[in-house]
Design an enzyme around this catalytic site. Structure first.
Site, PDB file in Angstrom:
ATOM      1  N   SER A 108       0.258  -1.639  -0.622  1.00  0.00           N
ATOM      2  CA  SER A 108      -0.111  -0.333  -0.165  1.00  0.00           C
ATOM      3  C   SER A 108       0.435   1.469   0.087  1.00  0.00           C
ATOM      4  O   SER A 108       1.781   1.466  -1.095  1.00  0.00           O
ATOM      5  CB  SER A 108      -0.673  -0.117   1.562  1.00  0.00           C
ATOM      6  OG  SER A 108      -2.063   1.504   1.057  1.00  0.00           O
ATOM      7  N   ASP A 153      -9.804  -2.421  -6.545  1.00  0.00           N
ATOM      8  CA  ASP A 153      -9.034  -1.543  -5.273  1.00  0.00           C
ATOM      9  C   ASP A 153      -9.326  -0.274  -5.760  1.00  0.00           C
ATOM     10  O   ASP A 153      -8.794   0.338  -6.653  1.00  0.00           O
ATOM     11  CB  ASP A 153      -7.865  -2.331  -5.324  1.00  0.00           C
ATOM     12  CG  ASP A 153      -7.235  -1.655  -4.093  1.00  0.00           C
ATOM     13  OD1 ASP A 153      -7.905  -1.021  -3.585  1.00  0.00           O
ATOM     14  OD2 ASP A 153      -5.824  -2.418  -3.711  1.00  0.00           O
ATOM     15  N   HIS A 169      -8.296  -4.080  -1.410  1.00  0.00           N
ATOM     16  CA  HIS A 169      -6.712  -3.735  -1.334  1.00  0.00           C
ATOM     17  C   HIS A 169      -6.225  -4.829  -0.434  1.00  0.00           C
ATOM     18  O   HIS A 169      -7.287  -5.165   0.634  1.00  0.00           O
ATOM     19  CB  HIS A 169      -6.964  -2.732  -0.812  1.00  0.00           C
ATOM     20  CG  HIS A 169      -5.398  -1.729  -0.427  1.00  0.00           C
ATOM     21  ND1 HIS A 169      -5.122  -0.949  -1.350  1.00  0.00           N
ATOM     22  CD2 HIS A 169      -4.715  -1.135   0.331  1.00  0.00           C
ATOM     23  CE1 HIS A 169      -4.336   0.240  -1.336  1.00  0.00           C
ATOM     24  NE2 HIS A 169      -3.625  -0.682  -0.033  1.00  0.00           N
TER      25      HIS A 169
HETATM   26  C1  MLT Z   1      -1.293   5.794  -0.103  1.00  0.00           C
HETATM   27  O1  MLT Z   1      -1.708   7.098   0.358  1.00  0.00           O
HETATM   28  O2  MLT Z   1      -0.174   5.891  -0.531  1.00  0.00           O
HETATM   29  C2  MLT Z   1      -2.815   5.247  -0.832  1.00  0.00           C
HETATM   30  O3  MLT Z   1      -3.664   5.681  -0.708  1.00  0.00           O
HETATM   31  C3  MLT Z   1      -2.675   4.432  -0.012  1.00  0.00           C
HETATM   32  C4  MLT Z   1      -2.654   4.431   1.443  1.00  0.00           C
HETATM   33  O4  MLT Z   1      -4.145   4.682   1.309  1.00  0.00           O
HETATM   34  O5  MLT Z   1      -1.730   4.214   2.001  1.00  0.00           O
END
Ligand code: MLT
Length: 253
Positions: free
Chosen positions: A155, A206, A237
């Site tokens: 992520s 996702d 996700h």
């Molecule tokens: C990010 O902020 O890198 C992506 O949206 C994934 C997350 O929520 O961490």
């Protein structure tokens, strides 16, 4: 989001709840050393030692011939989150697992965002440059020599891994990105990616890592010379068992 918050139910919650600075074992049963750094231990390079000591992280020395896995947690995670994933990928790898140093409502992250999926691109660049500096210092401090390094991120950790690979390909030449997306849309770096390889593992539905963004990233990486493999699965996700299996195969290729 932490890997343990994965709605796809993969059982990849790897948070051991241990403090990396105490030298606590990861509890995996593998005899590859302990997690933790001794900030007081003199390294061969004092500047590198100072930088490494200032950045919370977990570390485990691996076995010769195995890569360094740079483990990068998701939003709200810690340096402990992905230690079990590292073991699943290569129990004999050296593991370097720093903590994201940006805080969002108390949650650790790697860079600032303006909204979900809308990144502060200047901060992405700044933080990925800082991460590259940390990796370089850790290589010197832990005397990792020419060991191959693979960044493994989930992520937000996948996104910083990808940004760092785009900007510093000699420092982060290989990336396994679980539920990552394009971290720097519209920002073009002119780095040479001919020695870069990337595995992009994504869910088909996702909302946090839209496939259009993943496809744009893959196209840009390939256009600049990187070897890219994409693996798509049903679901959203997270890190699924199928993802881990695919990553094991990619690492062993
Ligand atoms: C990010 O902020 O890198 C992506 O949206 C994934 C997350 O929520 O961490």
């Amino acid at each position: 989001m932490t890997a343990s918050a994965d709605s796809t139910g993969t059982g990849t919650d790897t948070d051991t709840g241990t403090d990396s600075r105490t030298g606590t074992d990861t509890g995996t049963g593998t005899d590859t050393g302990t997690v933790g750094t001794d900030a007081a231990a003199p390294g061969p390079d004092p500047a590198a030692a100072a930088l490494v000591a200032a950045w919370p992280h977990a570390y485990r020395q691996g076995v010769a011939g195995h890569p360094v896995l740079l483990m990068l947690h998701g939003t709200g995670g810690t340096e402990h989150d992905l230690l079990g994933l590292a073991d699943a990928l290569d129990p004999q790898a050296t593991v370097l697992s720093p903590r994201g140093r940006v805080t969002e409502i108390g949650m650790n992250r790697w860079f600032r965002r303006l909204a979900e999926g809308v990144f502060d691109l200047d901060d992405v660049e700044l933080r990925s440059d800082e991460l590259a500096d940390f990796v370089t210092a850790a290589r010197a401090h832990y005397e990792l020599g020419g060991l191959n390094l693979v960044a493994v991120g989930f992520s937000n950790g996948a996104n910083v891994a990808l940004a760092t690979a785009l900007r510093h390909p000699s420092t982060v030449p290989h990336v396994i990105a679980f539920s990552g997306m394009h971290p720097l849309p519209g920002r073009v770096a002119d780095t040479d990616l001919n020695a870069t390889s990337v595995l992009l593992l994504n869910g088909e539905s996702d909302p946090m890592a839209p496939l259009a963004s993943v496809d744009a990233l893959a196209a840009e990486l390939e256009a600049r010379g990187a070897a890219v493999q994409q693996v798509r699965r049903t679901g959203g996700h997270g890190v699924t068992e199928a993802d881990v299996y695919a990553a094991q195969g990619w690492l062993a290729r």
